[in-house]
Design a protein around this motif. Structure first.
Motif, PDB file in Angstrom:
ATOM      1  N   SER A 146       0.702  -1.107   0.118  1.00  0.00           N
ATOM      2  CA  SER A 146       0.002   0.024  -0.029  1.00  0.00           C
ATOM      3  C   SER A 146       0.873   1.235   0.089  1.00  0.00           C
ATOM      4  CB  SER A 146      -0.890  -0.010   1.249  1.00  0.00           C
ATOM      5  OG  SER A 146      -0.149  -0.059   2.353  1.00  0.00           O
ATOM      6  N   GLY A 147       2.117   1.052   0.150  1.00  0.00           N
ATOM      7  CA  GLY A 147       2.991   2.355   0.348  1.00  0.00           C
ATOM      8  C   GLY A 147       3.387   2.700   1.555  1.00  0.00           C
ATOM      9  N   LYS A 148       3.185   2.008   2.722  1.00  0.00           N
ATOM     10  CA  LYS A 148       3.374   2.418   3.995  1.00  0.00           C
ATOM     11  C   LYS A 148       4.898   2.565   4.308  1.00  0.00           C
ATOM     12  CE  LYS A 148       2.695  -0.808   7.038  1.00  0.00           C
ATOM     13  NZ  LYS A 148       4.254  -1.120   7.087  1.00  0.00           N
ATOM     14  N   SER A 149       5.687   1.338   4.089  1.00  0.00           N
ATOM     15  CA  SER A 149       6.938   1.607   3.983  1.00  0.00           C
ATOM     16  C   SER A 149       7.789   2.498   3.429  1.00  0.00           C
ATOM     17  CB  SER A 149       7.639   0.075   3.752  1.00  0.00           C
ATOM     18  OG  SER A 149       7.160  -0.965   4.442  1.00  0.00           O
ATOM     19  N   VAL A 150       7.292   3.072   2.089  1.00  0.00           N
ATOM     20  CA  VAL A 150       7.903   4.035   1.450  1.00  0.00           C
ATOM     21  C   VAL A 150       7.759   5.187   2.182  1.00  0.00           C
ATOM     22  CG1 VAL A 150       7.882   5.303  -0.657  1.00  0.00           C
ATOM     23  CG2 VAL A 150       7.943   2.694  -0.703  1.00  0.00           C
ATOM     24  N   PHE A 151       6.456   5.400   2.792  1.00  0.00           N
ATOM     25  CA  PHE A 151       6.128   6.372   3.511  1.00  0.00           C
ATOM     26  C   PHE A 151       6.929   6.875   4.791  1.00  0.00           C
ATOM     27  CE2 PHE A 151       3.269   8.463   6.888  1.00  0.00           C
ATOM     28  CZ  PHE A 151       3.493   9.678   6.466  1.00  0.00           C
ATOM     29  N   ILE A 152       7.283   5.649   5.343  1.00  0.00           N
ATOM     30  CA  ILE A 152       7.849   5.869   6.618  1.00  0.00           C
ATOM     31  C   ILE A 152       9.341   6.402   6.428  1.00  0.00           C
ATOM     32  CG2 ILE A 152       8.953   4.326   8.526  1.00  0.00           C
ATOM     33  CD1 ILE A 152       6.438   2.630   8.431  1.00  0.00           C
ATOM     34  N   ARG A 153       9.964   5.806   5.089  1.00  0.00           N
ATOM     35  CA  ARG A 153      11.315   6.107   4.859  1.00  0.00           C
ATOM     36  C   ARG A 153      11.302   7.624   4.355  1.00  0.00           C
ATOM     37  NH1 ARG A 153      11.596   3.366  -0.499  1.00  0.00           N
ATOM     38  NH2 ARG A 153      12.031   1.611   1.077  1.00  0.00           N
ATOM     39  N   SER A 154      10.205   7.984   3.934  1.00  0.00           N
ATOM     40  CA  SER A 154      10.342   9.610   3.585  1.00  0.00           C
ATOM     41  C   SER A 154      10.144  10.570   4.683  1.00  0.00           C
ATOM     42  CB  SER A 154       9.168   9.976   2.659  1.00  0.00           C
ATOM     43  OG  SER A 154       7.853   9.871   3.041  1.00  0.00           O
ATOM     44  N   VAL A 155       9.348  10.156   5.804  1.00  0.00           N
ATOM     45  CA  VAL A 155       9.188  10.584   7.217  1.00  0.00           C
ATOM     46  C   VAL A 155      10.606  10.632   7.862  1.00  0.00           C
ATOM     47  CG1 VAL A 155       8.215  10.602   9.470  1.00  0.00           C
ATOM     48  CG2 VAL A 155       6.940  10.156   7.359  1.00  0.00           C
ATOM     49  N   LEU A 156      11.197   9.366   7.849  1.00  0.00           N
ATOM     50  CA  LEU A 156      12.403   9.345   8.661  1.00  0.00           C
ATOM     51  C   LEU A 156      13.597  10.263   8.009  1.00  0.00           C
ATOM     52  CD1 LEU A 156      12.599   5.897   9.828  1.00  0.00           C
ATOM     53  CD2 LEU A 156      12.054   7.895  10.967  1.00  0.00           C
ATOM     54  N   ALA A 157      13.711  10.149   6.669  1.00  0.00           N
ATOM     55  CA  ALA A 157      14.549  10.933   5.699  1.00  0.00           C
ATOM     56  C   ALA A 157      14.352  12.455   5.893  1.00  0.00           C
ATOM     57  CB  ALA A 157      14.350  10.680   4.309  1.00  0.00           C
ATOM     58  N   THR A 158      13.196  12.972   6.063  1.00  0.00           N
ATOM     59  CA  THR A 158      12.795  14.415   6.156  1.00  0.00           C
ATOM     60  C   THR A 158      13.350  14.663   7.566  1.00  0.00           C
ATOM     61  OG1 THR A 158      10.975  14.170   4.652  1.00  0.00           O
ATOM     62  CG2 THR A 158      10.852  16.036   6.278  1.00  0.00           C
ATOM     63  N   LEU A 159      12.951  13.796   8.669  1.00  0.00           N
ATOM     64  CA  LEU A 159      13.261  14.452  10.033  1.00  0.00           C
ATOM     65  C   LEU A 159      15.001  14.506  10.129  1.00  0.00           C
ATOM     66  CD1 LEU A 159      10.871  12.093  12.085  1.00  0.00           C
ATOM     67  CD2 LEU A 159      11.142  14.778  12.090  1.00  0.00           C
ATOM     68  N   LEU A 160      15.669  13.554   9.588  1.00  0.00           N
ATOM     69  CA  LEU A 160      17.174  13.583   9.552  1.00  0.00           C
ATOM     70  C   LEU A 160      17.744  14.634   8.826  1.00  0.00           C
ATOM     71  CD1 LEU A 160      17.700   9.621   8.701  1.00  0.00           C
ATOM     72  CD2 LEU A 160      18.110  10.719  10.973  1.00  0.00           C
ATOM     73  N   GLN A 161      16.992  15.095   7.537  1.00  0.00           N
ATOM     74  CA  GLN A 161      17.517  16.439   6.826  1.00  0.00           C
ATOM     75  C   GLN A 161      17.140  17.650   7.701  1.00  0.00           C
ATOM     76  OE1 GLN A 161      17.382  15.843   2.176  1.00  0.00           O
ATOM     77  NE2 GLN A 161      15.926  14.347   3.260  1.00  0.00           N
ATOM     78  N   SER A 162      15.927  17.619   8.392  1.00  0.00           N
ATOM     79  CA  SER A 162      15.754  18.749   9.128  1.00  0.00           C
ATOM     80  C   SER A 162      16.148  19.152  10.292  1.00  0.00           C
ATOM     81  CB  SER A 162      14.191  18.679   9.267  1.00  0.00           C
ATOM     82  OG  SER A 162      13.471  18.657   7.928  1.00  0.00           O
ATOM     83  N   CYS A 163      16.713  18.067  11.135  1.00  0.00           N
ATOM     84  CA  CYS A 163      17.123  18.363  12.266  1.00  0.00           C
ATOM     85  C   CYS A 163      18.539  17.752  12.587  1.00  0.00           C
ATOM     86  CB  CYS A 163      16.219  17.291  13.502  1.00  0.00           C
ATOM     87  SG  CYS A 163      14.505  17.841  13.543  1.00  0.00           S
ATOM     88  N   SER A 164      19.350  18.593  13.298  1.00  0.00           N
ATOM     89  CA  SER A 164      20.809  18.058  13.492  1.00  0.00           C
ATOM     90  C   SER A 164      20.882  16.934  14.359  1.00  0.00           C
ATOM     91  CB  SER A 164      21.524  19.281  14.174  1.00  0.00           C
ATOM     92  OG  SER A 164      21.211  19.643  15.481  1.00  0.00           O
ATOM     93  N   PRO A 165      21.929  16.176  14.408  1.00  0.00           N
ATOM     94  CA  PRO A 165      22.199  15.214  15.252  1.00  0.00           C
ATOM     95  C   PRO A 165      22.195  15.435  16.695  1.00  0.00           C
ATOM     96  CG  PRO A 165      23.852  15.160  13.518  1.00  0.00           C
ATOM     97  CD  PRO A 165      23.200  16.582  13.241  1.00  0.00           C
ATOM     98  N   ASP A 166      22.456  16.764  17.103  1.00  0.00           N
ATOM     99  CA  ASP A 166      22.307  17.077  18.437  1.00  0.00           C
ATOM    100  C   ASP A 166      20.904  17.392  18.861  1.00  0.00           C
ATOM    101  OD1 ASP A 166      25.089  17.260  18.578  1.00  0.00           O
ATOM    102  OD2 ASP A 166      25.308  19.303  17.771  1.00  0.00           O
ATOM    103  N   LYS A 167      20.115  17.632  17.816  1.00  0.00           N
ATOM    104  CA  LYS A 167      18.673  18.000  18.170  1.00  0.00           C
ATOM    105  C   LYS A 167      17.781  16.917  18.384  1.00  0.00           C
ATOM    106  CE  LYS A 167      15.002  20.772  16.607  1.00  0.00           C
ATOM    107  NZ  LYS A 167      14.410  21.823  15.617  1.00  0.00           N
ATOM    108  N   LEU A 168      18.372  15.618  17.415  1.00  0.00           N
ATOM    109  CA  LEU A 168      17.148  14.608  17.505  1.00  0.00           C
ATOM    110  C   LEU A 168      18.188  13.102  17.308  1.00  0.00           C
ATOM    111  CD1 LEU A 168      14.487  13.075  16.622  1.00  0.00           C
ATOM    112  CD2 LEU A 168      15.188  13.457  14.201  1.00  0.00           C
ATOM    113  N   HIS A 169      17.681  12.308  18.271  1.00  0.00           N
ATOM    114  CA  HIS A 169      18.374  10.869  18.387  1.00  0.00           C
ATOM    115  C   HIS A 169      17.191   9.911  17.936  1.00  0.00           C
ATOM    116  CE1 HIS A 169      21.665  11.850  21.219  1.00  0.00           C
ATOM    117  NE2 HIS A 169      21.804  12.699  20.214  1.00  0.00           N
TER     118      HIS A 169
END
Length: 392
Positions: A146-169
């Protein structure tokens, strides 16, 4: 040419066909009282009506006959109720069948959020996103393909690009063992596990960290970690578990998940829980009530859609991959952005550590995941005086 009068006449025909009216007899005369149409307007991308039902006509009768509105105006029709008031929106075109992921296109919108979750595009052509700090815990469910796994990938990729490693673990558990390989050796990712045992150990560490954070809030008289002095403020923690349904018989893991869902928000700890099929045993009690955001991809039937909390997700077809129902303040249909595994790895390449330092909590992890941390070393270290910077 569309006029308000012509538009209203078309809607009245629907009311008449569906017997959405009150009927009064006066001798040989019969009087019909239809819902009152307050406005009928044509916009660039949609036409919108606002109407209210008269006293004596149940609003639920209107909702039950939504199919009449779809027959008259097309399938791209939304009907939203607010007590006796309804907003009927007819969109000129449906959602795109595919929405390519483009972080640069979304970046300006995402900067307004501390922890941005990118959902996709709605029927108005708008990009939909929200802040996990405000809406802290998400359930993502959908059938295979249904596209769920692809969506989770885009959610996590967006968070990783938006937040620094010091801000998000990020602490990730991939119980399907197939979806989170793109996260390996990423600087933000502090734990990556693929087993039930590893997930339980991860959650125990999270619970210990939450206790420390609670003590810190108490010491400073603060209500949220965002209110702590900047020099001691710990980063946000995101726990993402794919196929969480496999933990339903793991009492300790489920206990901690309920605790995180109940008190995690003020402590900066957030959940993304994903599953292929909804499980009524898992989705009950405090955990179900505290998953404030629901994202339902294609569901097998109306019963499964109801368990997820996304009515209408059972109507999504096999061809509409990446389509889901978002339950956030209101119900709306969304097309998720498409991000391939290969493209995700390219985007996240700048965040890969030269010397991986990700905690592995499984006894049988493949060697490529990362080198395990020393036994005496905390995977958090934030409140114990450890410095990640000194070891990079």
């Amino acid at each position: 040419m569309f006029t308000a009068l012509n538009l209203k006449r078309k809607l009245v025909k629907v009311f008449r066909a569906g017997e959405l009216h009150l009927k009064y007899r006066n001798g040989t005369n019969t009087q019909y009282i239809y819902p009152k149409i307050h406005s009928a307007k044509v916009f660039e991308r949609y036409t919108q009506y606002v109407f209210t039902v008269p006293m004596g006509l149940a609003p639920s009768d209107v909702l039950k006959k939504k199919w009449l509105f779809e027959n008259a105006f097309g399938l791209n029709t939304e009907l939203v109720q607010d007590n006796k008031r309804f907003v009927l929106t007819i969109h000129n075109q449906g959602l795109p069948t595919k929405l390519e992921y483009d972080y640069m296109q979304y970046e300006e919108k995402l900067t307004q959020y501390a922890l941005p979750v990118l959902c996709g595009a709605n029927l108005y052509g708008e990009i939909v996103a929200f802040d996990m700090v405000e809406y802290p815990h998400c359930l993502i469910a959908g059938q295979t393909g249904s596209g769920k796994s692809v969506f989770i990938r885009s959610v996590l990729a967006t968070l990783l690009q938006s937040c620094s490693p010091d801000k998000l673990h990020i602490f990730a558990s991939d119980l399907k063992r197939s979806e989170f390989h793109f996260l390996r050796n990423i600087e933000h990712v502090k734990t990556l596990t693929f087993t039930k045992e590893g997930t339980e150990n991860l959650l125990i560490e999270i619970e210990n960290e939450m206790t420390k954070r609670g003590d810190l809030l108490n010491e400073y008289g603060a209500m949220h970690i965002d209110h702590l002095p900047e020099d001691i403020r710990p980063p946000y923690i995101l726990i993402c578990i794919d196929e969480v349904v496999l933990l339903k018989d793991e009492k300790e893991s489920m206990r901690i998940l309920e605790i995180i869902s109940s008190i995690g928000r003020s402590l900066g700890c957030f959940l993304i829980l994903a599953m292929q099929r909804p499980d009524s045993k898992l989705l009950e009690g405090a955990l179900k009530n505290n998953l404030s955001v629901r994202m339902g991809f294609r569901a097998a039937d109306a019963s499964n859609a109801k368990i997820i909390g996304t009515p209408g997700s059972n109507k999504i077809t096999m061809e509409q991959r990446g389509r889901f129902i978002l339950a956030l303040n209101e119900i709306q249909e969304i097309q998720a952005p498409y991000l391939s595994d290969t493209e995700a790895k390219k985007l996240l390449k700048p965040f890969i550590l030269d010397k991986p330092k990700v905690a592995v909590l499984d006894d049988t992890e493949p060697a490529w995941v990362s080198a395990p941390i020393k036994q005496e070393e905390s995977i958090f270290g934030l409140l114990e005086g450890d410095s990640d910077e000194s070891e990079r």
